[in-house]
Design an enzyme around this catalytic site. Sequence first.
Site, PDB file in Angstrom:
ATOM      1  N   LYS A 176       0.887  -1.200  -0.358  1.00  0.00           N
ATOM      2  CA  LYS A 176       0.182  -0.110   0.325  1.00  0.00           C
ATOM      3  C   LYS A 176       1.181   1.168  -0.286  1.00  0.00           C
ATOM      4  CE  LYS A 176      -2.114   3.116   2.772  1.00  0.00           C
ATOM      5  NZ  LYS A 176      -2.041   3.884   2.253  1.00  0.00           N
ATOM      6  N   GLU A 251       9.676   1.285  10.423  1.00  0.00           N
ATOM      7  CA  GLU A 251      11.077   2.052   9.700  1.00  0.00           C
ATOM      8  C   GLU A 251      10.107   3.439  10.183  1.00  0.00           C
ATOM      9  OE1 GLU A 251      13.134   4.521   8.507  1.00  0.00           O
ATOM     10  OE2 GLU A 251      12.960   3.442   6.467  1.00  0.00           O
ATOM     11  N   CYS A 285      14.376   9.988   6.439  1.00  0.00           N
ATOM     12  CA  CYS A 285      13.689   9.444   7.745  1.00  0.00           C
ATOM     13  C   CYS A 285      15.411   9.436   8.534  1.00  0.00           C
ATOM     14  CB  CYS A 285      13.697   8.161   7.634  1.00  0.00           C
ATOM     15  SG  CYS A 285      14.426   7.110   6.406  1.00  0.00           S
ATOM     16  N   GLU A 383      10.593  15.514  14.783  1.00  0.00           N
ATOM     17  CA  GLU A 383      10.757  15.829  13.832  1.00  0.00           C
ATOM     18  C   GLU A 383      10.008  16.386  13.105  1.00  0.00           C
ATOM     19  OE1 GLU A 383       9.459  12.479  11.419  1.00  0.00           O
ATOM     20  OE2 GLU A 383      11.509  11.977  10.453  1.00  0.00           O
TER      21      GLU A 383
HETATM   22  O1  TXE Z   1       3.200   9.191   7.255  1.00  0.00           O
HETATM   23  P1  TXE Z   1       1.414   8.371   8.175  1.00  0.00           P
HETATM   24  P2  TXE Z   1       3.520  10.091   6.248  1.00  0.00           P
HETATM   25  C1  TXE Z   1       7.632  10.722   9.461  1.00  0.00           C
HETATM   26  C2  TXE Z   1       7.650  12.005   8.563  1.00  0.00           C
HETATM   27  C3  TXE Z   1       5.951  12.683   8.481  1.00  0.00           C
HETATM   28  C4  TXE Z   1       5.495  11.572   9.166  1.00  0.00           C
HETATM   29  C5  TXE Z   1       4.330  11.188   9.067  1.00  0.00           C
HETATM   30  O2  TXE Z   1       8.321  13.139  10.421  1.00  0.00           O
HETATM   31  O3  TXE Z   1       6.153  13.524   9.003  1.00  0.00           O
HETATM   32  O4  TXE Z   1       5.731  10.509   9.712  1.00  0.00           O
HETATM   33  O5  TXE Z   1       4.104  11.313   7.119  1.00  0.00           O
HETATM   34  C6  TXE Z   1      -0.817   5.011   5.951  1.00  0.00           C
HETATM   35  N1  TXE Z   1      -3.088   1.490   9.270  1.00  0.00           N
HETATM   36  N2  TXE Z   1       7.672  10.291   8.962  1.00  0.00           N
HETATM   37  O6  TXE Z   1       1.974  11.014   6.602  1.00  0.00           O
HETATM   38  O7  TXE Z   1       1.299   9.176   7.808  1.00  0.00           O
HETATM   39  C7  TXE Z   1      -1.071   5.561   5.192  1.00  0.00           C
HETATM   40  O8  TXE Z   1      -1.692   5.274   3.877  1.00  0.00           O
HETATM   41  C8  TXE Z   1      -2.300   1.282   7.860  1.00  0.00           C
HETATM   42  C9  TXE Z   1       8.712   9.307   8.238  1.00  0.00           C
HETATM   43  O9  TXE Z   1       3.466   9.610   5.654  1.00  0.00           O
HETATM   44  O10 TXE Z   1       1.975   7.893   9.111  1.00  0.00           O
HETATM   45  C10 TXE Z   1       0.529   6.025   4.558  1.00  0.00           C
HETATM   46  O11 TXE Z   1       0.657   4.200   3.081  1.00  0.00           O
HETATM   47  N3  TXE Z   1      -1.579   1.908   7.875  1.00  0.00           N
HETATM   48  C11 TXE Z   1      10.172   8.128   7.148  1.00  0.00           C
HETATM   49  C12 TXE Z   1       1.853   5.222   5.783  1.00  0.00           C
HETATM   50  O12 TXE Z   1       0.939   3.816   6.397  1.00  0.00           O
HETATM   51  C13 TXE Z   1      -1.831   3.059   7.767  1.00  0.00           C
HETATM   52  C14 TXE Z   1       8.409   7.809   6.212  1.00  0.00           C
HETATM   53  C15 TXE Z   1       2.550   6.098   6.421  1.00  0.00           C
HETATM   54  O13 TXE Z   1       1.489   7.348   6.479  1.00  0.00           O
HETATM   55  C16 TXE Z   1      -3.013   4.086   8.737  1.00  0.00           C
HETATM   56  C17 TXE Z   1       7.053   8.990   6.443  1.00  0.00           C
HETATM   57  C18 TXE Z   1      -3.117   2.626   9.301  1.00  0.00           C
HETATM   58  N4  TXE Z   1      -3.845   2.508  10.826  1.00  0.00           N
HETATM   59  C19 TXE Z   1       6.939  10.042   7.364  1.00  0.00           C
HETATM   60  N5  TXE Z   1      -3.104   5.329   8.825  1.00  0.00           N
HETATM   61  C20 TXE Z   1      11.476   8.252   6.987  1.00  0.00           C
HETATM   62  N6  TXE Z   1      10.872   6.998   7.861  1.00  0.00           N
HETATM   63  O14 TXE Z   1      11.183   8.388   6.168  1.00  0.00           O
HETATM   64  C21 TXE Z   1      -1.947   5.498   8.146  1.00  0.00           C
HETATM   65  N7  TXE Z   1      -1.213   4.658   7.115  1.00  0.00           N
END
Ligand code: TXE
Length: 491
Positions: A176, A251, A285, A383
């Site tokens: 996904k 991660e 990240c 972050e």
């Molecule tokens: O991540 P989200 P976002 C951090 C970074 C950023 C924050 C939010 O600080 O500001 O996370 O980023 C899915 N069950 N990083 O909004 O919301 C969602 O649809 C299962 C660090 O992108 O956590 C998406 O596909 N899945 C980092 C994925 O989770 C669910 C990378 C990430 O979304 C869900 C990115 C649920 N209940 C963000 N709800 C890094 N390590 O690089 C949402 N998702």
Amino acid sequence: MTKNYQMYIAGAFCDAGDGQRFDSVNPATEEVWASFPEATAKDVDRAVKAAHQAFTEGPWSRTSARERGRALKRIAHELEKVGPELSVAETTDTGKLLRETRWQAGNLAEIYDYYGGLADKVEGSLPPVGPNQPLSMIVREPLGVVGAIVPWNSQLHLAAFKIAPALAAGNTIVLKPSEEAAAAIVEFARVMHAAGLPEGVFNVVTGGGNPCGQTLVSHPLVRRVSFTGGVETARKVISASVENIAMLSLELGGKSPVVVYDDADMDNVVNGVTSAIFAASGQSCAAGSRLLLQDGVYDDVIDHLVVRAGDIVVGDPMADDTQMGPLATRRQRDLIERLLTESVDAGAKVLSGGGRAGRDKGWFFEPTIVACDGQDYPMVRNELFGPVLSVLRFRDEEEAIRLARDSDYAFAGGVFSRDFGKAYRTARAIPAGRFWINTYRVTNYAMPFGGSGNSGYGREGGIEAIHDYTQTKAIFADLSGAPVADPFVMR
Ligand code: TXE
């Protein structure tokens, strides 16, 4: 005109069962440019069942390790052909520089090649046992259906480090992408289709966290969840695993420190810190967002960095001379602005940037450097996932390490010094999944990454990652021909 994408389930491209869709906005123009199916819980269930069928009964369940390796090499070959198209889709969707997505697309094939080569090297073992004991074998077997969740940043790369080891080890996948930017992953499904993987081995479902993500991670047929994203979402994923007892790797984000000692090489420091926080607009990240400067070099480094930050060309991510594109989402820009304002109100001092980059449209933010006289500012603790650097001062090695360690995150870190002993001690003393000495951000597929604390757990990349998609089975075989002993007679 809006591009209408489809998702990929059981070897076919399809819409959501109820026909619902969601839009994706180009962060450089704020215009809707693409739309995707909003998967229902039923769609996700269908994808997981297709993956399960492929794992238990389909041709994939009978492939040899060598055949799986060859399938991964075919993926690499296909990627070499369509890399440029993938990079345009990713840049349009996320605002990441085309120069960088092009480079990453070229690199992707290497990751599939690497794990393709490892597929037939996942070996079991025979521990030594006594002569009268049954032959004791440890074999490594795949887990089953893997639910993989990726965010919008470096999505093809992050996905490759899940897909390649999982398939090499014999699992099947439902992936996904983020609802903020799904185009590159859906385009990538065409690569998988062209590579001729059997139906159901690889599936993509598009949609938001709920029901799409939530249904996937809690599905009873999913045995392993590999998640990359934010810490709050990770908590929901952990809770979901209470239902299906799936193995997890998480991660998450980081708040990585970069320590600069008085004896560091100034040119290296300026390039290293610029790449740590301003490359990819800080949306990584591993971004080095907490700069710790020793007293003797503090003013000099700040002077150089402020000049460098002011020279960064912010603009159209498609243009070859742009150095920093927009932030990927409006939500992220709003968060950065809020935490920055709160920090300045509490006494932090903006040295460079600090606001929206001067363009009419798009979520552009200036390269920003902020002096903080302690760690208790919102922008130092949280972050920001953007081009915003906090700078703190320290006296000696002991204080640098104490400040660097004082964070809920532990993803990465860096140190600049000509004294290798001191640099090495610093690298060892700071908790992190990866650490750079006199450089930053350079990487390759053979090196693991991941964190601890709020940065998650588990490692991706490198040889070990393939083992994380297997489980051992201990087999005891009595080859002696002797009768099975009476269990009630002790010998
Ligand atoms: O991540 P989200 P976002 C951090 C970074 C950023 C924050 C939010 O600080 O500001 O996370 O980023 C899915 N069950 N990083 O909004 O919301 C969602 O649809 C299962 C660090 O992108 O956590 C998406 O596909 N899945 C980092 C994925 O989770 C669910 C990378 C990430 O979304 C869900 C990115 C649920 N209940 C963000 N709800 C890094 N390590 O690089 C949402 N998702």
